[in-house]
Scaffold this motif. Structure first.
Motif, PDB file in Angstrom:
ATOM      1  N   HIS A   1      39.293  41.292  34.935  1.00  0.00           N
ATOM      2  CA  HIS A   1      38.459  40.146  35.297  1.00  0.00           C
ATOM      3  C   HIS A   1      37.440  39.834  34.205  1.00  0.00           C
ATOM      4  O   HIS A   1      37.288  38.689  33.778  1.00  0.00           O
ATOM      5  N   ALA A   2      36.767  40.878  33.753  1.00  0.00           N
ATOM      6  CA  ALA A   2      35.733  40.697  32.731  1.00  0.00           C
ATOM      7  C   ALA A   2      36.349  40.159  31.436  1.00  0.00           C
ATOM      8  O   ALA A   2      35.761  39.310  30.756  1.00  0.00           O
TER       9      ALA A   2
ATOM     10  N   CYS B   1      36.950  36.466  31.726  1.00  0.00           N
ATOM     11  CA  CYS B   1      35.678  35.735  31.639  1.00  0.00           C
ATOM     12  C   CYS B   1      35.228  35.607  30.197  1.00  0.00           C
ATOM     13  O   CYS B   1      34.709  34.572  29.772  1.00  0.00           O
ATOM     14  N   SER B   2      35.449  36.673  29.449  1.00  0.00           N
ATOM     15  CA  SER B   2      35.044  36.667  28.059  1.00  0.00           C
ATOM     16  C   SER B   2      35.842  35.623  27.268  1.00  0.00           C
ATOM     17  O   SER B   2      35.287  34.875  26.444  1.00  0.00           O
TER      18      SER B   2
ATOM     19  N   ARG C   1      34.659  32.139  28.106  1.00  0.00           N
ATOM     20  CA  ARG C   1      33.401  31.798  27.436  1.00  0.00           C
ATOM     21  C   ARG C   1      33.660  31.319  25.999  1.00  0.00           C
ATOM     22  O   ARG C   1      33.106  30.323  25.548  1.00  0.00           O
TER      23      ARG C   1
ATOM     24  N   LYS D   1      42.210  31.361  34.249  1.00  0.00           N
ATOM     25  CA  LYS D   1      41.147  31.088  35.207  1.00  0.00           C
ATOM     26  C   LYS D   1      41.624  31.394  36.627  1.00  0.00           C
ATOM     27  O   LYS D   1      40.897  31.968  37.437  1.00  0.00           O
TER      28      LYS D   1
ATOM     29  N   ALA E   1      41.746  35.070  37.166  1.00  0.00           N
ATOM     30  CA  ALA E   1      40.405  35.613  37.396  1.00  0.00           C
ATOM     31  C   ALA E   1      39.963  35.331  38.823  1.00  0.00           C
ATOM     32  O   ALA E   1      39.398  36.190  39.509  1.00  0.00           O
ATOM     33  N   GLN E   2      40.259  34.120  39.275  1.00  0.00           N
ATOM     34  CA  GLN E   2      39.881  33.748  40.639  1.00  0.00           C
ATOM     35  C   GLN E   2      40.588  34.643  41.661  1.00  0.00           C
ATOM     36  O   GLN E   2      39.992  35.109  42.625  1.00  0.00           O
TER      37      GLN E   2
ATOM     38  N   LYS F   1      39.080  38.049  41.596  1.00  0.00           N
ATOM     39  CA  LYS F   1      37.761  38.018  42.210  1.00  0.00           C
ATOM     40  C   LYS F   1      37.861  37.926  43.728  1.00  0.00           C
ATOM     41  O   LYS F   1      37.164  38.633  44.451  1.00  0.00           O
TER      42      LYS F   1
ATOM     43  N   GLU G   1      31.440  39.925  35.130  1.00  0.00           N
ATOM     44  CA  GLU G   1      31.882  38.976  34.107  1.00  0.00           C
ATOM     45  C   GLU G   1      31.826  39.576  32.713  1.00  0.00           C
ATOM     46  O   GLU G   1      32.387  39.052  31.766  1.00  0.00           O
ATOM     47  N   ARG G   2      31.102  40.693  32.606  1.00  0.00           N
ATOM     48  CA  ARG G   2      31.072  41.420  31.332  1.00  0.00           C
ATOM     49  C   ARG G   2      31.129  42.913  31.619  1.00  0.00           C
ATOM     50  O   ARG G   2      30.585  43.365  32.626  1.00  0.00           O
TER      51      ARG G   2
END
Length: 541
Positions: free
Chosen positions: A428-429, A432-433, A436, A520, A523-524, A527, A539-540
RNA sequence: GCGCCCAUAGCUCAACUGGAUAGAGCAACUGCCUUCUAAGCAGUAGGUUUCAGGUUCGAGUCCUGAUGGGCGUACCA
């Protein structure tokens, strides 16, 4: 899709002359070369049609009419399986609708409209929650979340008993420590609670009240202890991300007359009789070898009576389903409860019991016998201090409730980095990275061209994501959260393969945009899954 | 004695409730970081699913028995 396949298969079957239409079973083959969905229909028909499965399969396929926008191929394989392969267009259409669903992706209507109650933890306030209670707490809460995600309206309830011998001994234990602190004569009760927390409570009382309680009986000590211990339990639960909607005091069942009414109602039905000074429940009528005592000759009920009254009370409150979470040591008690409530005219199918096997604590490489009274225990708080709430929850959930859970304290402490929970959080993290970074690199059009996702790793990931709602339903129905964990591992693993095979940043804008949409969505999904498990999705890292 | 649960790789556990070649993670071995997080990836090795029968197109999964372990079997909760 499953519905669609069932529909076209049953349409095809109308061309056969069958006495009864069989249930159509569809499954996702383990081996992806066997396609995306498969059915054993031809094999189950082999006997009634008196023909070999492959021949039947051929006939079924000839009779089959399907939409080529959804299905790209239908094949016979092995002993007579019919394998379906999804069309690419279908993948993109589905992915688009998943993206639309966002944080609601995974929810279903399986249990919608149902009022469900789950009773768990239910530890009496005699001491802090231990690792032993942890499995109960986390299991119950997660089953609750699974039920909520399948549409149920859910109440979490904590049942407790603050009367009786245990609580008296607790009060007396605090009293003895209190007198000790004030330098008075005191006698520690036989079999009293030896934990440090008893001294803490006594100290607080000494600070607040001074010598005012020196000549008191044990009652105020019990009350103080109960209040302090409950506050402690609530704090521990909160730390584990667990919130109870209701606390139910066993004592209320006496006050409101439920206990007496249960006995009277059973007596009316001739299921209760008096003998040897005690009141008995004819459990032999329900297949047990012996009858069971409901009220002892001392006049005190055994625990079974309030248990029956409690379940009757729950069903009176209008729940469609009541789930109990019990350790294996309670396994013998619930048949009596079920007998009791069905004798009272309730539907016992509305009571479901989740039994989990014991947690074996391994400390210093050896099994460790715990006892609250002797203060030989590892508290949940201590455990969370060491490994954190996420790891604690995950550890209790990763195995089937039905199997013994070995909890090696040393390993749980050390294994922090290698713990499988990090695999999910890391995936997941990582996404997110990437997201970004991608935001800085690209500016995108409104329209995403999902049909650019043609690599094996991409389609494999998309197909894995599709299975999320079903994974939740399966875990909810079986009351087995570990199934969801297994599934989320597949998601993380499919994503990592995609991550290695397909670059996101650096490819042309249209493809990058499509891949970002896929990342995305992954990740969703992770999550949402972690949310159901009550675990954070950082997220990190 | 009786009842419930369990037995799967060296260890801890999966296997979508009877499906196709039993899979992961630790531990071991071999590779992979000047490119989006190597808390990662690819690969090798590791199995008569405790044993003996049975049911059927098909069994780790179901039935019977045996062996080994856990928990019950209280006028304890």
């Amino acid at each position: 899709m499953t519905e669609y396949l069932k529909q076209i298969l049953s349409d095809a079957l109308t061309k056969f002359e069958l006495d009864e239409t069989p249930e159509i079973q569809l499954e996702a083959p383990k081996d992806p070369t066997h396609g995306d969905a498969s059915t054993n229909l031809a094999m189950t028909l082999a006997r009634p049609l008196r023909n070999n499965p492959r021949a039947i399969a051929t006939q079924i396929i000839e009779a089959l009419e399907y939409d080529e926008r959804k299905i790209s191929s239908v094949e016979i394989a092995g002993p007579g399986f019919i394998n379906f392969r999804y069309a690419e267009d279908y993948l993109y259409d589905e992915l688009a609708s998943i993206i639309e669903e966002g944080e609601a992706f995974g929810k279903s209507e399986l249990n919608s409209g149902k009022k469900v109650q789950i009773e768990f933890v239910s530890a009496n306030p005699t001491g802090p929650l231990t690792v032993g209670h942890g499995r109960n707490a986390v299991l119950g809460d997660t089953v609750a979340r699974l039920m909520e995600w399948t549409g149920a309206e859910l109440d979490r309830e904590y049942y407790f008993n603050n009367a009786g011998r245990q609580m008296r001994v607790l009060g007396q234990s605090v009293q003895a420590r209190y007198l000790e602190i004030l330098g008075k004569d005191s006698e520690f009760p036989e079999g009293g609670y030896e934990g440090e927390y008893i001294k803490d409570i006594a100290q607080e009382l000494a600070d607040e009240k001074g010598v005012a309680l020196v000549d008191s009986d044990w009652t105020p000590f019990k009350e103080k202890a109960e209040q302090a211990i409950f506050a402690d339990i609530d704090a521990t639960l909160k730390r584990m991300n667990i919130h109870m909607d209701n606390h139910f005091n066993e004592h209320d069942l006496y006050e409101n007359g439920d206990i007496e009414s249960v006995v009277a109602r059973l007596r009316e039905k001739g299921l209760v009789y008096d003998a040897d000074g005690a009141t008995w429940f004819k459990t032999t009528e329900f297949g047990k070898e012996k009858d069971t005592v409901l009220i002892k000759s001392t006049g005190e009920p055994t625990y079974r009576l309030p248990d029956i009254a409690y379940h009757a009370n729950k069903l009176d409150r209008g729940y469609d389903m009541c789930i109990d979470v019990f350790g294996a040591d309670h396994i013998a008690t619930y048949p009596d409860v079920l007998s009791g409530i069905s004798a009272l005219g309730y539907d016992k199918e509305k009571v479901d019991v989740v039994i989990y096997q014991f947690v074996t604590i391994v400390k210093d490489g050896k099994p460790f016998k715990m006892s609250t009274r002797k203060a030989n225990f590892v508290t949940l708080d201590e455990l969370m201090d060491e490994v954190g709430a996420d790891v604690t929850r995950f550890f209790f959930l990763m195995r089937s409730p039905n199997t013994h859970l070995e909890f090696d304290i040393a390993q749980a402490k050390e294994a922090g980095e290698k713990n499988p929970v990090f695999y999910l959080q890391y995936a997941h993290a990582r996404i997110c990275s990437i997201l970004r970074k991608a935001e800085e690199e690209y500016s995108f059009k409104i329209e995403v061209q999902l049909n650019l996702l043609k690599e094996d790793a991409e389609t494999a990931l998309i197909k894995t994501l599709f299975k999320f709602p079903k994974a939740i339903q399966s875990a909810a129905e079986a009351r087995e959260p570990h199934r969801l964990i297994n599934y989320l591992n597949d998601v993380a693993s499919a994503f990592t393969t995609f991550y290695h095979d397909c670059r996101i940043i650096g490819v042309d804008a249209d493809l990058a945009q499509a891949r970002i949409a896929l990342a995305k969505t992954t990740a969703q999904t992770l999550k949402n899954g972690l949310t159901i498990l009550g675990i954070t999705a950082p997220e990190r890292m």
